[in-house]
Design a protein around this motif. Structure first.
Motif, mmCIF file in Angstrom:
data_model
loop_
_atom_site.group_PDB
_atom_site.id
_atom_site.type_symbol
_atom_site.label_atom_id
_atom_site.label_comp_id
_atom_site.label_asym_id
_atom_site.label_seq_id
_atom_site.Cartn_x
_atom_site.Cartn_y
_atom_site.Cartn_z
ATOM 1 N N PHE A 1 0.871 -1.173 0.000
ATOM 2 C CA PHE A 1 0.000 0.000 0.000
ATOM 3 C C PHE A 1 0.905 1.219 0.000
ATOM 4 O O PHE A 1 2.121 1.105 0.129
ATOM 5 C CB PHE A 1 -0.942 0.002 1.216
ATOM 6 C CG PHE A 1 -0.271 0.342 2.527
ATOM 7 C CD1 PHE A 1 -0.505 1.556 3.147
ATOM 8 C CD2 PHE A 1 0.594 -0.556 3.140
ATOM 9 C CE1 PHE A 1 0.102 1.862 4.360
ATOM 10 C CE2 PHE A 1 1.200 -0.258 4.344
ATOM 11 C CZ PHE A 1 0.956 0.955 4.954
ATOM 12 N N PRO B 1 1.659 4.456 1.993
ATOM 13 C CA PRO B 1 1.424 5.301 3.175
ATOM 14 C C PRO B 1 1.359 6.784 2.846
ATOM 15 O O PRO B 1 0.633 7.533 3.514
ATOM 16 C CB PRO B 1 2.629 4.982 4.075
ATOM 17 C CG PRO B 1 3.142 3.670 3.593
ATOM 18 C CD PRO B 1 2.861 3.627 2.134
ATOM 19 N N GLN C 1 -2.130 8.185 2.171
ATOM 20 C CA GLN C 1 -3.125 8.269 3.232
ATOM 21 C C GLN C 1 -3.303 9.728 3.655
ATOM 22 O O GLN C 1 -2.390 10.543 3.522
ATOM 23 C CB GLN C 1 -2.686 7.437 4.438
ATOM 24 C CG GLN C 1 -2.637 5.946 4.176
ATOM 25 C CD GLN C 1 -2.190 5.172 5.395
ATOM 26 O OE1 GLN C 1 -1.226 5.549 6.057
ATOM 27 N NE2 GLN C 1 -2.892 4.102 5.714
ATOM 28 N N TYR D 1 0.912 0.782 16.372
ATOM 29 C CA TYR D 1 1.414 0.019 15.227
ATOM 30 C C TYR D 1 1.740 -1.417 15.634
ATOM 31 O O TYR D 1 1.423 -2.365 14.910
ATOM 32 C CB TYR D 1 2.659 0.701 14.645
ATOM 33 C CG TYR D 1 3.005 0.227 13.250
ATOM 34 C CD1 TYR D 1 2.501 0.888 12.139
ATOM 35 C CD2 TYR D 1 3.805 -0.886 13.046
ATOM 36 C CE1 TYR D 1 2.796 0.465 10.860
ATOM 37 C CE2 TYR D 1 4.107 -1.330 11.764
ATOM 38 C CZ TYR D 1 3.599 -0.645 10.679
ATOM 39 O OH TYR D 1 3.878 -1.082 9.409
ATOM 40 N N ASN E 1 -5.003 5.392 9.962
ATOM 41 C CA ASN E 1 -4.062 4.958 8.939
ATOM 42 C C ASN E 1 -3.338 3.675 9.332
ATOM 43 O O ASN E 1 -3.069 2.818 8.489
ATOM 44 C CB ASN E 1 -3.051 6.070 8.664
ATOM 45 C CG ASN E 1 -3.683 7.265 7.969
ATOM 46 O OD1 ASN E 1 -4.732 7.136 7.334
ATOM 47 N ND2 ASN E 1 -3.067 8.429 8.080
ATOM 48 N N SER F 1 -6.066 0.772 9.256
ATOM 49 C CA SER F 1 -6.547 0.514 7.894
ATOM 50 C C SER F 1 -5.456 -0.043 7.002
ATOM 51 O O SER F 1 -5.740 -0.637 5.958
ATOM 52 C CB SER F 1 -7.122 1.794 7.278
ATOM 53 O OG SER F 1 -6.118 2.781 7.125
ATOM 54 N N SER F 2 -4.186 0.119 7.393
ATOM 55 C CA SER F 2 -3.104 -0.492 6.619
ATOM 56 C C SER F 2 -3.059 -1.998 6.837
ATOM 57 O O SER F 2 -2.420 -2.721 6.070
ATOM 58 C CB SER F 2 -1.758 0.129 7.007
ATOM 59 O OG SER F 2 -1.341 -0.286 8.303
ATOM 60 N N ARG F 3 -3.735 -2.481 7.881
ATOM 61 C CA ARG F 3 -3.803 -3.920 8.179
ATOM 62 C C ARG F 3 -5.152 -4.511 7.815
ATOM 63 O O ARG F 3 -5.223 -5.616 7.298
ATOM 64 C CB ARG F 3 -3.532 -4.148 9.671
ATOM 65 C CG ARG F 3 -2.146 -3.767 10.113
ATOM 66 C CD ARG F 3 -1.107 -4.662 9.511
ATOM 67 N NE ARG F 3 0.244 -4.235 9.848
ATOM 68 C CZ ARG F 3 1.330 -4.735 9.278
ATOM 69 N NH1 ARG F 3 1.223 -5.646 8.326
ATOM 70 N NH2 ARG F 3 2.511 -4.304 9.633
#
Length: 501
Positions: A118, A120, A123, A214, A239, A242-244
């Motif tokens: 993705f 970052p 975002q 994180y 962020n 939602s990255s996971r």
């Protein structure tokens, strides 16, 4: 081969280090080390004598002599009798020889865009200017006021941590462990203020509260894990999670913070900021806290409580944390140590069941092993000597006055907006007129020396409202509050749509 620097060049070299905050002796050392390692002086030519260099730089000769001798002791220079000081060729040994000309373009570079899991950088993040300190009216959250920073106290703790005995403790590779003295101070000094009691194996130190989130996301969240987030809420939490996970559940807030509704039943984890909701700063009532915990037990979800700035309560008695009310280990408690003193120190912690903390230590080891132990130990001393508690009292008094001035200034100079009452923390959440684009207001205000934070980034939806903004007051002197708000009002009215006559 490099040419021997002449008088003007040495002076120019010296000017590069003039604003480093070091002594003249330190600046001379930095200049010479740079010249030597960058190979800007031929090794077969002497550097200027101490007398000549002192004259060229306009400093005392003894200052240069001491700097030269230190560089001799460390192997950068060699002294040759009756010939002067020369660069020690051994210092440059083992270096790959420089190649002439620009680097050629790669023949077949990889297509990086298709390799990223993705992006970052795409975002929506809070944007903060690197040059914010040059603005006279920085209404920014998360920055510090240098006039309130306890310089002497912090320097004392740092110097004591540099003693031989202390170095033997913090210089080693801790692998999984944290500095025991900091864990003890958190357990006995920090957490009891919030009604939280924990054992040493239930605490882990992190590089700020953000790394704590994180690590939790890395350990607990997969692509199909439903995670509930407040909206509006903390953008970095959004962020990170939602990255996971592809199943982010937006949870509305009101004047009591996160609303307890049936939507929560769909979540496995819920991130919540009950002490000062981010960004509205409202406090969750005690009845709602009990209801939230009861629902967590009934629906079998986990609460991640971010208790940021809980110590900065301006009115009334502090409410018990969710963690202090938890009787079934369903609350993971995240806190920050550095936010109150200086955000650049980057120290936070997580409190949770020992089984969870053990696995967090394992994943932290893969991530960065552990936060800098020197900083941990210095902060432990800062806590043990009572400096942190004294600082919190000073900050509370300063923030109370600034918050009052800010609300008064908004009422006088910006009657068009609606400010959420400030009960604590170091910011104020503001709703502007419906026509307002706060991003445009931020740009116009910056031209007048006023920095604000547009609020759309805090909303989780694709088309967030644009008329909200946040005013922080941790980094602005209270005397600057009213003039700054007056200028902000001027900028807002300049953007107002003209009435058709």
């Amino acid at each position: 081969m490099s040419l021997k620097p002449h008088t003007t060049q040495w002076h120019q070299f010296f000017q590069r280090w003039a604003n480093t905050g070091l002594s003249l002796q330190g600046q001379i050392r930095q200049m010479l080390v740079s010249v030597i390692l960058d190979e800007q002086h031929p090794v077969d030519a002497p550097i200027p004598s101490s007398r000549e260099m002192a004259a060229q730089l306009g400093v005392a000769r003894n200052t240069v002599v001491i700097a030269y001798q230190q560089l001799v002791d460390e192997g950068y220079l060699v002294s040759r009798e009756r010939k002067g000081y020369f660069i020690n060729t051994n210092i440059l040994a083992g270096r790959v020889e420089r190649t002439a000309g620009p680097r050629e373009a790669p023949l077949a570079p990889p297509e990086w865009s298709r390799r990223f899991r993705f992006r970052p950088t795409e975002q929506r993040n809070i944007q903060k200017r690197a040059d914010w300190q040059r603005f006279p009216y920085p209404f920014l959250y998360g920055q510090f006021d240098s006039s309130l920073f306890p310089i002497a106290d912090w320097r004392e703790c740092c110097m004591k941590t540099l003693s031989v005995l202390e170095i033997n403790e913090w210089a080693q590779d801790m692998i999984f462990r944290d500095d025991a003295s900091l864990v003890e101070q958190i357990r006995t000094r920090v957490l009891p203020r919030r009604g939280v009691w924990a054992t040493n194996d239930e605490i882990i130190i992190t590089v700020g509260a953000q790394q704590a989130l994180y690590l939790l996301a890395d350990l607990l969240v997969s692509s199909d894990t439903p995670v509930g987030l407040e909206s509006p809420g903390y953008p970095d939490a959004r962020n990170i999670f939602s990255s996971r996970s592809q199943r982010i559940v937006n949870l509305p807030v009101d004047d009591g913070g996160l609303q307890v509704s049936d939507t929560l039943y769909t979540c496995d984890y819920i991130y919540v900021t009950p002490s000062h909701q981010c960004p509205t700063t409202v406090t969750m009532p005690i009845e709602r806290r009990h209801a939230l915990l009861e629902m967590a037990e009934k629906a079998d979800f986990i609460l991640i409580e971010d208790d940021y700035e809980s110590e900065n309560r301006l009115h009334g008695d502090p409410l018990p944390t969710l963690k202090s009310l938890d009787r079934s280990d369903r609350v993971i408690y995240v806190g920050s140590l550095s936010k109150s003193i200086a955000p650049g120190l980057r120290l936070g912690y997580v409190v949770g069941p020992a089984e969870l903390i053990t696995e967090l230590r394992g994943i932290r080891r893969l991530n960065l092993r552990h936060p800098t132990v020197y900083m941990q130990r210095a902060f432990a001393l800062f806590l043990s000597l009572g400096h942190h508690d004294a600082l919190l009292r000073r900050l509370s008094a300063a923030y109370r006055q600034r918050a009052q001035r800010l609300l008064e200034a908004l009422k006088e100079h910006l009657p068009e907006v609606q400010a959420t009452p400030v009960s604590g923390g170091a910011s104020c959440w503001v709703r502007g007129p419906g026509w307002l684009d706060a991003a445009e207001l931020a740009r116009a205000a910056a031209e007048l020396g006023v920095l604000i934070e547009p609020g759309s980034v805090f909303f989780n939806q694709d088309t967030p409202p644009t008329n909200y903004f946040r005013l922080g007051f941790s980094s602005i002197d209270d005397e600057q509050v009213a003039p700054g708000i007056a200028l902000l009002g001027q900028a807002l009215r300049a953007l107002a749509p003209r009435e058709k006559g």
